[in-house]
Design an enzyme around this catalytic site. Sequence first.
Site, short mmCIF file in Angstrom:
data_model
loop_
_atom_site.label_atom_id
_atom_site.label_comp_id
_atom_site.label_asym_id
_atom_site.label_seq_id
_atom_site.Cartn_x
_atom_site.Cartn_y
_atom_site.Cartn_z
N TYR A 153 -20.74 30.16 -7.11
CA TYR A 153 -21.10 30.71 -6.23
C TYR A 153 -22.26 30.94 -6.88
O TYR A 153 -22.85 31.05 -7.33
CB TYR A 153 -20.56 31.82 -5.22
CG TYR A 153 -19.30 31.41 -5.38
CD1 TYR A 153 -19.55 31.21 -3.86
CD2 TYR A 153 -18.20 31.59 -5.70
CE1 TYR A 153 -18.70 30.51 -3.59
CE2 TYR A 153 -16.88 31.31 -5.48
CZ TYR A 153 -16.45 30.89 -3.83
OH TYR A 153 -15.74 30.74 -2.93
N SER A 154 -23.67 30.75 -6.38
CA SER A 154 -25.35 30.47 -6.00
C SER A 154 -25.11 32.32 -5.60
O SER A 154 -24.72 32.71 -5.20
CB SER A 154 -25.94 29.95 -5.77
OG SER A 154 -26.09 28.56 -5.58
N CYS A 334 -30.30 23.03 -1.99
CA CYS A 334 -29.21 23.63 -1.78
C CYS A 334 -27.76 23.24 -1.04
O CYS A 334 -28.70 23.83 0.12
CB CYS A 334 -29.41 25.10 -2.48
SG CYS A 334 -28.09 25.47 -3.06
N GLU A 374 -29.10 21.89 -6.36
CA GLU A 374 -27.81 21.90 -6.52
C GLU A 374 -26.75 21.56 -5.20
O GLU A 374 -27.09 22.61 -4.43
CB GLU A 374 -27.65 23.39 -6.97
CG GLU A 374 -26.97 23.82 -7.31
CD GLU A 374 -26.64 25.07 -7.87
OE1 GLU A 374 -26.96 25.16 -9.38
OE2 GLU A 374 -27.01 26.53 -7.51
N TYR A 376 -23.07 20.92 -3.78
CA TYR A 376 -21.07 21.23 -4.11
C TYR A 376 -20.72 20.55 -2.82
O TYR A 376 -21.01 20.44 -1.97
CB TYR A 376 -21.36 22.52 -4.17
CG TYR A 376 -21.57 23.68 -3.18
CD1 TYR A 376 -21.20 23.70 -2.21
CD2 TYR A 376 -22.96 24.42 -3.57
CE1 TYR A 376 -21.52 24.47 -1.35
CE2 TYR A 376 -24.16 24.98 -2.78
CZ TYR A 376 -23.51 25.31 -1.37
OH TYR A 376 -23.98 26.26 -0.73
#
Length: 376
Positions: A153-154, A334, A374, A376
């Site tokens: 988790y960012s 992101c 980044e 996901y």
Amino acid sequence: MAHSSITKVSAAVPVTNDFYVKGSTYKTSSVSFGNKSWAPTYTLDLANNVRRRNQSVLCMSVQQTATPKVAVTPLHLEDTKEPPLHLYKAKEPYTATIVSVERIVGPKAPGETCHIVIDHGGNVPYWEGQSYGIIPPGENPKKPGNPHNVRLYSIASTRYGDNFDGKTASLCVRRAVYYDPETGKEDPSKNGICSNFLCNAKPGDKVQVAGPSGKVMLLPEEDPKATHIMIATGTGVAPYRGYLRRMFMENIPTYKFKGLAWLFLGVANTDSLLYDEEFTKYLQEYPDNFRYDKALSREQNNKKGGKMYVQDKIEEYSDEIFKLLDNGAHIYFCGLKGMMPGIQDTLKRVAEERGESWDAKLTQLKKNKQWHVEVY
């Protein structure tokens, strides 16, 4: 002969930028983080009792003063030249404690997103843009007897955390829920294990933390006048919240931001906006240094009449964005993997319309370390 006297009264009032004077009514607002509040401050100068032609005139001037930035500790967190990496491995994680779990979306938002503050006691330091690995409790159903895999988790706070004391980290987590397409009912057996553990957690609960990890999304601070273009979908806004707090909220002796931060945030609707109050305050306080554009797919239309996504906003400002990139701006992406194809297609089309090769431009941006992704 009558003598006129001037009375000057100064008052510091914490208010928002929509402060107004009407009779004796003042509108006040502040944002609290932990046990500290952050709000604009204004000074009122009242010059009264000025007589002219036997008439009494009230003269009032309102002067805006900059919001005092928040003091942070411990400042030795600024001393390291390299980011902390993998201080705790998945096999030997750090046991941290949940401080708070707060739902941060409105009732009309599809799904639930929570802001989760974790106390690491200063033992798992990190830099803005890094991630924590979380290991949910229980055993891995695919590997009986073994713990669950790590979920990354960012981190949504600066290295000083929401309490500004270097002891907490914040995560922005959307609860992953699965609905059976045939019955339309939720199937808890297929829900996201880690996101539901975090969103259901209570203050005092323990959480296993690995990391920190990641160098791709670190905020380059060599040039405080640099431009940073930040593009996010949903919880992908997490690292940018950390950047912006560092730029505009915290008093960092070694980093005085003087450049431009431009945030593009794509969500479903107004109720889905994340940290909107914080970002709006920055916009009011630092209009020369911050820009904030929202793409609300269920409320706005793009120029073709379709739903408004972040790539449509990027296209809207493409000339400006390309000029900023040509002048050395950093650009960050992101969010979910699905955001990138649409964005890449848009950037490629815009580049070709400008007579440029997008592949060549992208290669150059990566070579110059201006390109940060980044997903996901």
